[in-house]
Every structure is written in C-alpha cells, then in structure tokens.
Design a protein around this motif. Sequence first.
Motif, PDB file in Angstrom:
ATOM      1  N   PRO A 156      -8.430  -7.729  -8.820  1.00 46.09           N
ATOM      2  CA  PRO A 156      -9.200  -7.843  -7.583  1.00 46.09           C
ATOM      3  C   PRO A 156      -9.101  -6.601  -6.694  1.00 46.09           C
ATOM      4  O   PRO A 156     -10.089  -6.180  -6.100  1.00 46.09           O
ATOM      5  N   ILE A 157      -7.919  -6.009  -6.633  1.00 46.22           N
ATOM      6  CA  ILE A 157      -7.753  -4.807  -5.809  1.00 46.22           C
ATOM      7  C   ILE A 157      -8.579  -3.654  -6.372  1.00 46.22           C
ATOM      8  O   ILE A 157      -9.261  -2.944  -5.633  1.00 46.22           O
ATOM      9  N   MET A 158      -8.520  -3.462  -7.691  1.00 45.80           N
ATOM     10  CA  MET A 158      -9.270  -2.360  -8.296  1.00 45.80           C
ATOM     11  C   MET A 158     -10.775  -2.607  -8.247  1.00 45.80           C
ATOM     12  O   MET A 158     -11.554  -1.674  -8.094  1.00 45.80           O
ATOM     13  N   ARG A 159     -11.203  -3.865  -8.337  1.00 47.35           N
ATOM     14  CA  ARG A 159     -12.622  -4.176  -8.195  1.00 47.35           C
ATOM     15  C   ARG A 159     -13.083  -3.763  -6.797  1.00 47.35           C
ATOM     16  O   ARG A 159     -14.105  -3.091  -6.638  1.00 47.35           O
ATOM     17  N   ASP A 160     -12.323  -4.139  -5.760  1.00 44.04           N
ATOM     18  CA  ASP A 160     -12.683  -3.770  -4.398  1.00 44.04           C
ATOM     19  C   ASP A 160     -12.657  -2.258  -4.219  1.00 44.04           C
ATOM     20  O   ASP A 160     -13.524  -1.686  -3.550  1.00 44.04           O
ATOM     21  N   ARG A 161     -11.681  -1.607  -4.820  1.00 44.25           N
ATOM     22  CA  ARG A 161     -11.579  -0.141  -4.740  1.00 44.25           C
ATOM     23  C   ARG A 161     -12.796   0.530  -5.373  1.00 44.25           C
ATOM     24  O   ARG A 161     -13.293   1.529  -4.856  1.00 44.25           O
ATOM     25  N   TYR A 162     -13.289  -0.028  -6.467  1.00 44.28           N
ATOM     26  CA  TYR A 162     -14.488   0.508  -7.124  1.00 44.28           C
ATOM     27  C   TYR A 162     -15.662   0.510  -6.145  1.00 44.28           C
ATOM     28  O   TYR A 162     -16.371   1.514  -6.007  1.00 44.28           O
ATOM     29  N   PHE A 163     -15.880  -0.590  -5.456  1.00 44.40           N
ATOM     30  CA  PHE A 163     -17.011  -0.672  -4.537  1.00 44.40           C
ATOM     31  C   PHE A 163     -16.812   0.222  -3.317  1.00 44.40           C
ATOM     32  O   PHE A 163     -17.785   0.781  -2.791  1.00 44.40           O
TER      33      PHE A 163
END
Length: 81
Positions: A56-63
């Motif tokens: 979830p953290i890396m998904r948010d970081r991607y956006f």
Amino acid sequence: MMNSNYLAGWDVKAEQRKADFMEHMYQCSGRANAGPGVVGLYTGLWENFCLREAGPIMRDRYFEMMEAVRLYEEGKLEPVS
C-alpha cells in the motif's frame, strides 16, 4: 578447538538487522498472539509484509511520483539540482 572458518566475512550488524526486521514482520502479522499452529510460524511473513505494509505504501508512492512528473511536465514544478 572448534573450527569457526564459516564465520569469515560474517557481518554481525547486518545479521542483527535481519533478525530485527523478521521480528517486526512477526509482531505486525499478529502471529505472536494467534492460536496454535500460527504462534512461532515465520513462513510467509515476507509476503504478508509486502501485501499489507509495503504494498500500500509503494502504491501510494507511485501515484505521488506520477503527480510530480505531471506537475514537472506542466512547468509547475522546478527540477531538483
């Protein structure tokens, strides 16, 4: 006398960091307070960590990164030097 050649190149700090992180994953998984068959089970901790914490953290970081690229391309964000 015991042969300790297998310890050549052993990085104590790196090994302690691995152990500390394994303990973090174990505690966050809830297994420490779980029922029989799960307490003490370390199998699958990395997958659980990736899916529930890092994912979830890396998904948010991607956006966030994609938004920064968009702002940069529109001239609304200065390049970092």
